[in-house]
Design a protein around this motif. Structure first.
Motif, PDB file in Angstrom:
ATOM      1  N   ALA A  19       1.076  -1.004   0.223  1.00 18.09           N
ATOM      2  CA  ALA A  19       0.320  -0.011   0.293  1.00 18.09           C
ATOM      3  C   ALA A  19       0.366   1.152   0.249  1.00 18.09           C
ATOM      4  O   ALA A  19       1.867   1.204   0.701  1.00 18.09           O
ATOM      5  N   LEU A  20       0.540   2.245  -0.338  1.00 21.32           N
ATOM      6  CA  LEU A  20       1.005   3.734  -0.249  1.00 21.32           C
ATOM      7  C   LEU A  20       0.418   4.542   0.761  1.00 21.32           C
ATOM      8  O   LEU A  20      -1.050   5.000   0.162  1.00 21.32           O
ATOM      9  N   LEU A  21       0.737   5.084   1.664  1.00 22.61           N
ATOM     10  CA  LEU A  21       0.337   6.046   2.249  1.00 22.61           C
ATOM     11  C   LEU A  21       1.091   7.504   1.918  1.00 22.61           C
ATOM     12  O   LEU A  21       1.970   7.949   2.109  1.00 22.61           O
ATOM     13  N   LEU A  22      -0.379   8.285   1.397  1.00 25.13           N
ATOM     14  CA  LEU A  22       0.199   9.675   0.788  1.00 25.13           C
ATOM     15  C   LEU A  22      -0.535  10.596   2.234  1.00 25.13           C
ATOM     16  O   LEU A  22      -1.738  10.999   2.021  1.00 25.13           O
ATOM     17  N   ARG A  23      -0.171  10.990   3.068  1.00 28.22           N
ATOM     18  CA  ARG A  23      -0.342  11.501   4.280  1.00 28.22           C
ATOM     19  C   ARG A  23      -0.156  13.381   4.845  1.00 28.22           C
ATOM     20  O   ARG A  23       1.336  13.605   4.933  1.00 28.22           O
ATOM     21  N   PRO A  24      -0.694  14.415   4.274  1.00 34.14           N
ATOM     22  CA  PRO A  24      -0.070  15.667   4.688  1.00 34.14           C
ATOM     23  C   PRO A  24      -0.659  16.195   6.013  1.00 34.14           C
ATOM     24  O   PRO A  24      -0.834  15.504   6.275  1.00 34.14           O
ATOM     25  N   GLU A  25       0.840  17.042   5.936  1.00 32.05           N
ATOM     26  CA  GLU A  25       1.059  17.602   7.117  1.00 32.05           C
ATOM     27  C   GLU A  25      -0.534  17.752   8.175  1.00 32.05           C
ATOM     28  O   GLU A  25      -0.893  17.996   9.110  1.00 32.05           O
ATOM     29  N   ASN A  26      -1.146  18.699   6.716  1.00 27.38           N
ATOM     30  CA  ASN A  26      -2.558  19.661   7.962  1.00 27.38           C
ATOM     31  C   ASN A  26      -4.119  18.742   7.672  1.00 27.38           C
ATOM     32  O   ASN A  26      -4.681  18.986   7.267  1.00 27.38           O
ATOM     33  N   ALA A  27      -3.721  16.640   6.993  1.00 24.12           N
ATOM     34  CA  ALA A  27      -5.093  15.875   6.431  1.00 24.12           C
ATOM     35  C   ALA A  27      -5.947  15.925   7.720  1.00 24.12           C
ATOM     36  O   ALA A  27      -5.904  16.611   8.618  1.00 24.12           O
ATOM     37  N   TRP A  28      -7.181  16.313   7.140  1.00 20.23           N
ATOM     38  CA  TRP A  28      -8.187  16.388   7.866  1.00 20.23           C
ATOM     39  C   TRP A  28      -9.071  14.657   7.036  1.00 20.23           C
ATOM     40  O   TRP A  28     -10.947  14.821   7.930  1.00 20.23           O
ATOM     41  N   ALA A  29      -9.078  14.629   6.172  1.00 16.90           N
ATOM     42  CA  ALA A  29      -9.683  13.117   5.769  1.00 16.90           C
ATOM     43  C   ALA A  29      -8.761  12.092   5.406  1.00 16.90           C
ATOM     44  O   ALA A  29      -7.579  12.584   5.017  1.00 16.90           O
ATOM     45  N   ALA A  30      -9.689  11.132   5.499  1.00 15.11           N
ATOM     46  CA  ALA A  30      -8.435   9.717   4.892  1.00 15.11           C
ATOM     47  C   ALA A  30      -9.689   9.634   3.576  1.00 15.11           C
ATOM     48  O   ALA A  30     -10.637   8.646   4.266  1.00 15.11           O
ATOM     49  N   TYR A  31      -8.691   8.550   2.349  1.00 10.20           N
ATOM     50  CA  TYR A  31      -9.725   7.868   1.468  1.00 10.20           C
ATOM     51  C   TYR A  31      -9.021   6.678   1.037  1.00 10.20           C
ATOM     52  O   TYR A  31      -7.455   6.921   0.509  1.00 10.20           O
ATOM     53  N   VAL A  32      -9.426   5.695   1.058  1.00 10.12           N
ATOM     54  CA  VAL A  32      -8.726   4.475   1.463  1.00 10.12           C
ATOM     55  C   VAL A  32      -9.566   3.783  -0.473  1.00 10.12           C
ATOM     56  O   VAL A  32     -10.452   3.296  -0.837  1.00 10.12           O
ATOM     57  N   MET A  33      -8.791   3.919  -1.053  1.00 13.01           N
ATOM     58  CA  MET A  33      -9.006   3.817  -2.476  1.00 13.01           C
ATOM     59  C   MET A  33      -7.970   2.850  -3.135  1.00 13.01           C
ATOM     60  O   MET A  33      -7.163   2.285  -3.260  1.00 13.01           O
ATOM     61  N   ALA A  34      -8.712   1.714  -4.389  1.00 12.13           N
ATOM     62  CA  ALA A  34      -8.507   0.759  -4.340  1.00 12.13           C
ATOM     63  C   ALA A  34      -8.509   0.976  -6.048  1.00 12.13           C
ATOM     64  O   ALA A  34      -8.635   2.283  -6.378  1.00 12.13           O
ATOM     65  N   GLY A 109     -12.088  -1.495  -8.292  1.00  7.85           N
ATOM     66  CA  GLY A 109     -12.396  -1.679  -6.686  1.00  7.85           C
ATOM     67  C   GLY A 109     -13.128  -0.729  -5.577  1.00  7.85           C
ATOM     68  O   GLY A 109     -13.339  -1.108  -5.228  1.00  7.85           O
ATOM     69  N   GLY A 110     -13.715  -0.122  -6.559  1.00  9.31           N
ATOM     70  CA  GLY A 110     -15.142   0.810  -5.270  1.00  9.31           C
ATOM     71  C   GLY A 110     -16.380  -0.276  -5.735  1.00  9.31           C
ATOM     72  O   GLY A 110     -16.776  -0.014  -4.516  1.00  9.31           O
ATOM     73  N   ARG A 111     -16.033  -0.862  -7.018  1.00 11.62           N
ATOM     74  CA  ARG A 111     -17.127  -2.191  -6.313  1.00 11.62           C
ATOM     75  C   ARG A 111     -17.148  -3.255  -5.371  1.00 11.62           C
ATOM     76  O   ARG A 111     -18.113  -3.038  -4.347  1.00 11.62           O
ATOM     77  N   MET A 112     -16.092  -3.702  -5.269  1.00 13.08           N
ATOM     78  CA  MET A 112     -15.651  -4.815  -4.560  1.00 13.08           C
ATOM     79  C   MET A 112     -15.825  -3.767  -2.828  1.00 13.08           C
ATOM     80  O   MET A 112     -16.386  -4.334  -2.127  1.00 13.08           O
ATOM     81  N   THR A 113     -15.453  -2.797  -2.998  1.00 12.45           N
ATOM     82  CA  THR A 113     -15.387  -2.015  -1.662  1.00 12.45           C
ATOM     83  C   THR A 113     -17.095  -2.632  -1.198  1.00 12.45           C
ATOM     84  O   THR A 113     -17.246  -2.061  -0.125  1.00 12.45           O
ATOM     85  N   SER A 114     -18.116  -1.681  -2.492  1.00 14.45           N
ATOM     86  CA  SER A 114     -19.353  -1.770  -1.907  1.00 14.45           C
ATOM     87  C   SER A 114     -20.015  -2.559  -1.709  1.00 14.45           C
ATOM     88  O   SER A 114     -20.287  -3.027  -1.025  1.00 14.45           O
ATOM     89  N   GLN A 115     -19.629  -3.649  -2.608  1.00  8.88           N
ATOM     90  CA  GLN A 115     -19.547  -5.225  -1.763  1.00  8.88           C
ATOM     91  C   GLN A 115     -19.542  -6.085  -0.787  1.00  8.88           C
ATOM     92  O   GLN A 115     -19.991  -6.065   0.261  1.00  8.88           O
ATOM     93  N   ALA A 116     -18.483  -5.138  -0.528  1.00  7.38           N
ATOM     94  CA  ALA A 116     -17.395  -5.720   1.269  1.00  7.38           C
ATOM     95  C   ALA A 116     -18.760  -4.836   2.094  1.00  7.38           C
ATOM     96  O   ALA A 116     -19.849  -5.676   3.103  1.00  7.38           O
ATOM     97  N   TYR A 117     -18.626  -3.493   1.660  1.00  6.13           N
ATOM     98  CA  TYR A 117     -19.445  -3.142   2.898  1.00  6.13           C
ATOM     99  C   TYR A 117     -21.088  -3.500   2.857  1.00  6.13           C
ATOM    100  O   TYR A 117     -21.998  -3.231   4.105  1.00  6.13           O
ATOM    101  N   ALA A 118     -21.770  -4.179   2.376  1.00 13.72           N
ATOM    102  CA  ALA A 118     -22.832  -4.448   1.575  1.00 13.72           C
ATOM    103  C   ALA A 118     -23.665  -5.590   2.407  1.00 13.72           C
ATOM    104  O   ALA A 118     -24.154  -6.068   3.298  1.00 13.72           O
ATOM    105  N   GLU A 119     -22.426  -6.620   2.427  1.00 12.35           N
ATOM    106  CA  GLU A 119     -22.238  -7.505   3.155  1.00 12.35           C
ATOM    107  C   GLU A 119     -22.301  -7.595   5.066  1.00 12.35           C
ATOM    108  O   GLU A 119     -22.542  -7.803   5.693  1.00 12.35           O
TER     109      GLU A 119
END
Length: 226
Positions: A19-34, A109-119
Motif C-alpha cells: 500500500a501507499l500512504l500519502l498523508r499531508p501534514e494538515n490532513a483532515w480526512a483520508a480516502y482508502v482507494m482501491a 476497486g470501488g465495486r468490491m468496496t461497496s460489495q464488502a460494505y453491503a455484506e
C-alpha cells in the motif's frame, strides 16, 4: 510529497499486499482507494488523484489486491477482494489515526468496496467514493451490478463520465434515484471510463483530475462536518 510504502495482511491465503500512504501534514480526512481491474495502485490516474487530494489536505491509502501484488492478470474472486478491502480499511485506521475515513476506488476497486460494505459495514467508514462505478460490461447494459448498493447505508459519491461504456448515464442515474438521498452523482461531460475527455488526447488531464478532487473534497467535508 512522497508516499510511504507499507504492507499489510490481505486476510486471504495470498498473504501480504503493498500500500501507499500519502498523508499531508494538515490532513483532515483520508480516502482508502482501491485500483481498477487492469492496473494497480501505481497507475498514473490514481497517483494523480492522490496528489490532487493531498494538495487539498486529504490523505490517501492506495493498495494492491492480491492478484495484482503477485502479477496475475485475472482479478481475485469477490470474497478475496472484499477481505482485502476490510484489511485495507483497518490498516488506514492504524496508519492515519484520528482521520475520518471514506473508501472506494476506481471501477473494480470501488465495486468490491461497496460489495464488502453491503455484506458488513466497514469499520469507521463514513461514505463511499466511486471513480467510475462499473455498472455493466461494455455493450451489455443493465443495472444488476448495482443491486447490492441498496444495502449500503452510508452516503455514496458516484463520479461518472458521460461516455463511460461500463455505466450508461441513464442507467447509473436510475441506480442513484433508487438509492435516494444517500447517492450523489457527479457527471464529467465527455468523460469516458478512464475520465479521458474527447478532444483532449489520451493523457491525464490536470483540469479533470483537479475537478474530481475538488468534488471529493467538497462532498467529504460535508460528511465530516455533519
Amino acid at each position: 510529497m512522497e508516499p510511504t510504502t507499507i504492507t499489510f495482511e490481505s486476510g486471504t491465503p495470498d498473504g501480504r499486499v503493498s500500500a501507499l500512504l500519502l498523508r499531508p501534514e494538515n490532513a483532515w480526512a483520508a480516502y482508502v482507494m482501491a485500483h481498477g481491474a487492469g492496473a494497480g495502485m501505481h497507475h498514473p490516474f490514481l497517483e494523480a488523484v492522490a496528489n490532487a487530494l493531498a494538495e487539498r489536505d486529504v490523505a490517501t491509502l492506495r493498495y494492491q489486491f492480491p492478484y495484482m501484488e503477485i502479477g496475475k492478470r485475472r482479478p481475485d474472486r469477490p470474497e478475496v477482494a472484499q477481505a482485502t478491502v476490510r484489511r485495507a480499511v483497518a490498516t488506514a485506521l492504524l496508519a492515519a489515526p484520528g482521520l475520518p475515513l471514506v473508501a472506494g476506488g476506481k471501477s473494480f476497486g470501488g465495486r468490491m468496496t461497496s460489495q464488502a460494505y453491503a455484506e458488513k459495514p466497514l469499520d469507521s467508514v463514513r461514505g463511499l467514493v466511486f471513480l467510475g462505478f462499473p455498472l455493466h460490461p461494455t455493450g451489455r447494459p443493465g443495472v444488476g451490478r448495482g443491486d447490492h448498493l441498496s444495502r449500503v447505508h452510508v452516503p455514496m459519491l458516484f463520479l461518472q463520465g458521460t461516455r463511460d461504456t461500463l455505466a450508461e448515464l441513464e442507467l447509473i442515474q436510475q441506480v442513484c434515484d433508487r438509492i435516494g438521498g444517500r447517492a450523489t452523482l457527479s457527471v464529467l461531460d465527455g468523460g469516458d471510463h478512464s475520465f479521458h475527455v474527447k478532444g483532449r488526447g489520451r493523457r491525464i488531464d490536470a483540469e479533470v483530475i483537479g475537478g474530481l478532487a475538488a468534488t471529493i473534497v467538497s462532498w467529504t467535508r460535508t460528511l465530516v462536518e455533519a
